[in-house]
Design a protein around this motif. Sequence first.
Motif, PDB file in Angstrom:
ATOM      1  N   CYS A  37       8.145   1.813  -0.307  1.00 19.11           N
ATOM      2  CA  CYS A  37       6.719   1.636  -0.592  1.00 19.11           C
ATOM      3  C   CYS A  37       5.864   2.185   0.544  1.00 19.11           C
ATOM      4  N   VAL A  38       6.307   2.002   1.792  1.00 22.65           N
ATOM      5  CA  VAL A  38       5.568   2.528   2.938  1.00 22.65           C
ATOM      6  C   VAL A  38       5.672   4.051   2.965  1.00 22.65           C
ATOM      7  N   ARG A  39       6.888   4.535   2.814  1.00 20.01           N
ATOM      8  CA  ARG A  39       7.116   5.993   2.806  1.00 20.01           C
ATOM      9  C   ARG A  39       6.290   6.687   1.737  1.00 20.01           C
ATOM     10  N   ASN A  40       6.369   6.200   0.494  1.00 19.36           N
ATOM     11  CA  ASN A  40       5.661   6.866  -0.603  1.00 19.36           C
ATOM     12  C   ASN A  40       4.148   6.776  -0.452  1.00 19.36           C
ATOM     13  N   ALA A  41       3.664   5.642   0.073  1.00 19.64           N
ATOM     14  CA  ALA A  41       2.227   5.517   0.304  1.00 19.64           C
ATOM     15  C   ALA A  41       1.763   6.578   1.307  1.00 19.64           C
ATOM     16  N   LEU A  42       2.538   6.797   2.339  1.00 17.74           N
ATOM     17  CA  LEU A  42       2.182   7.802   3.343  1.00 17.74           C
ATOM     18  C   LEU A  42       2.268   9.219   2.782  1.00 17.74           C
ATOM     19  N   LEU A  43       3.183   9.432   1.843  1.00 14.14           N
ATOM     20  CA  LEU A  43       3.347  10.751   1.237  1.00 14.14           C
ATOM     21  C   LEU A  43       2.392  10.982   0.078  1.00 14.14           C
ATOM     22  N   GLY A  44       1.646   9.946  -0.297  1.00 16.22           N
ATOM     23  CA  GLY A  44       0.736  10.090  -1.435  1.00 16.22           C
ATOM     24  C   GLY A  44       1.462  10.122  -2.766  1.00 16.22           C
ATOM     25  N   GLN A  45       2.643   9.492  -2.831  1.00 16.36           N
ATOM     26  CA  GLN A  45       3.413   9.463  -4.060  1.00 16.36           C
ATOM     27  C   GLN A  45       3.404   8.048  -4.654  1.00 16.36           C
ATOM     28  N   PRO A  46       3.712   7.938  -5.956  1.00 14.80           N
ATOM     29  CA  PRO A  46       3.681   6.625  -6.606  1.00 14.80           C
ATOM     30  C   PRO A  46       4.622   5.629  -5.941  1.00 14.80           C
ATOM     31  N   VAL A  47       4.197   4.383  -5.912  1.00 13.51           N
ATOM     32  CA  VAL A  47       5.007   3.294  -5.364  1.00 13.51           C
ATOM     33  C   VAL A  47       5.505   2.438  -6.525  1.00 13.51           C
ATOM     34  N   ASP A  48       6.816   2.314  -6.628  1.00 12.88           N
ATOM     35  CA  ASP A  48       7.402   1.520  -7.709  1.00 12.88           C
ATOM     36  C   ASP A  48       7.910   0.172  -7.206  1.00 12.88           C
ATOM     37  N   ASP A  49       8.863   0.211  -6.291  1.00 17.63           N
ATOM     38  CA  ASP A  49       9.480  -1.018  -5.794  1.00 17.63           C
ATOM     39  C   ASP A  49       8.777  -1.509  -4.530  1.00 17.63           C
ATOM     40  N   LEU A  50       8.615  -2.818  -4.443  1.00 18.80           N
ATOM     41  CA  LEU A  50       7.996  -3.421  -3.264  1.00 18.80           C
ATOM     42  C   LEU A  50       9.036  -4.251  -2.525  1.00 18.80           C
ATOM     43  N   ASP A  51       9.463  -3.735  -1.374  1.00 22.23           N
ATOM     44  CA  ASP A  51      10.454  -4.411  -0.536  1.00 22.23           C
ATOM     45  C   ASP A  51       9.773  -4.920   0.723  1.00 22.23           C
ATOM     46  N   LEU A  52      10.140  -6.135   1.130  1.00 21.10           N
ATOM     47  CA  LEU A  52       9.572  -6.736   2.330  1.00 21.10           C
ATOM     48  C   LEU A  52      10.694  -7.205   3.244  1.00 21.10           C
ATOM     49  N   ALA A  53      10.382  -7.280   4.528  1.00 20.27           N
ATOM     50  CA  ALA A  53      11.328  -7.781   5.520  1.00 20.27           C
ATOM     51  C   ALA A  53      10.674  -8.919   6.290  1.00 20.27           C
ATOM     52  N   THR A  54      11.495  -9.868   6.722  1.00 19.32           N
ATOM     53  CA  THR A  54      10.973 -11.030   7.439  1.00 19.32           C
ATOM     54  C   THR A  54      12.063 -11.608   8.339  1.00 19.32           C
ATOM     55  N   PRO A  55      11.702 -12.185   9.464  1.00 19.87           N
ATOM     56  CA  PRO A  55      12.708 -12.890  10.265  1.00 19.87           C
ATOM     57  C   PRO A  55      13.102 -14.238   9.667  1.00 19.87           C
ATOM     58  N   LEU A  56      12.384 -14.706   8.659  1.00 21.76           N
ATOM     59  CA  LEU A  56      12.725 -15.974   8.017  1.00 21.76           C
ATOM     60  C   LEU A  56      14.089 -15.874   7.352  1.00 21.76           C
ATOM     61  N   LYS A  57      14.915 -16.879   7.526  1.00 23.67           N
ATOM     62  CA  LYS A  57      16.199 -16.920   6.825  1.00 23.67           C
ATOM     63  C   LYS A  57      15.933 -17.052   5.323  1.00 23.67           C
ATOM     64  N   PRO A  58      16.859 -16.581   4.501  1.00 26.55           N
ATOM     65  CA  PRO A  58      16.610 -16.571   3.051  1.00 26.55           C
ATOM     66  C   PRO A  58      16.295 -17.949   2.474  1.00 26.55           C
TER      67      PRO A  58
END
Length: 408
Positions: A37-58
């Motif tokens: 999502c970050v990569r495609n936003a920077l490239l001006g391309q469509p964003v499909d999947d939204l992935d997030l990262a966190t230090p919180l345990k699952p």
Amino acid sequence: MTTLRDQPWLTSRETRAVIAALEAEGGAGCVRFVGGCVRNALLGQPVDDLDLATPLKPERSMQALMAAGLKVVPTGLAHGTVTAVSGGRPYEITTLRRDVETDGRRAVVAFTDDWAEDAARRDFRLNALYADADGTVFDPTGEGLADVAARRIVFVGEAETRIREDYLRILRFFRFHAWYGRGAPDAEGLRASTTLAAGVRTLSAERVSKELLKLLAAPDPREAVRAMAEAGVLAAVLPEVGSLNLFEAMVDRSDDPVLRLSALLPPDDAAVAATAGRLRLSNGQRDRLVSAVGEVPAGLTDREARALLYGIGREAFRDRLMRTAASGGIGAEAVRRLERLAERWTRPRMPVGGREVAKAGLAPGPETGRVLAAFEAGWIADDFPADGHDERLEAAIKGLSSPARGGR
């Protein structure tokens, strides 16, 4: 500082609900968007999947999301991944992690709270970019943003190390180059892929076929496929491939990845079926590949085209036509004529069945099928006439061999 702007997915109510739930548990800044999502936003391309990262345990992520009234699915707890559903949209949330052990196919991970450590285990530098809730972009490798600007696909750290962690990264290297790269593939990545090409054979067929079809769906995958062939990777995946000429021509005619795959395979339906089975393709994909192998004759009349359409269906007819055209076996004018015919013609329904055969005086039994087959063959040969069915059926019944009918 680089900031994502004009991204509806970043500011939507659904996204804000997920961010707010996690920050209520871990504090401001405890969650960042990552990868595609970050990569495609920077490239001006469509964003499909939204992935997030966190230090919180699952487990903490799940508790926080459920406390906020969001649906949560434990999609991969062993690897720290849960999926939140907000407003009907999935958000994949993964705990920061580092690899403890890898075998080229799967990894054992340990959780961490170090963003740089998480970035270090990712495949390519332009996929190791993070963005916080305000859109501020973080580049832990120090090269991801430059790679986006230059459209370079470069492994994080040492290419061979990244590949030995998961051999699928070889295919991803070529797939990402096809979609996002510009110019020649990265030299180090290409050398590593060439050296370790045999590792692709250790991967599951499902992972390979999924990645291959994604690559072939790129707007123009020809350069990437040529590079795969030169590196020996294409032979590891598709040993059946000979010349790339038909494939190169097919890319100009169709953006369908299955049809492009067909153009890489030999004109042998048994070999194509075996390839589809080895790659564990779906039944539908297998049937398309096998059917596309047959040629559409250059002098095919409209009447003959309707008979072929009736026999194999519109999709298979178009696939076969595209493959024949790409091989140079049929001219552009004939292709346009047959495409129009296929688009406009509606497959007629067989006008008689077992009931009509019985009414005509033939007792139920195996001969019914033979009569209907004979009727259908004549009906097709006469270009699907709308009348005369009784006479045609009577002729089909009389056409049964005397020995077959005698002695009853």
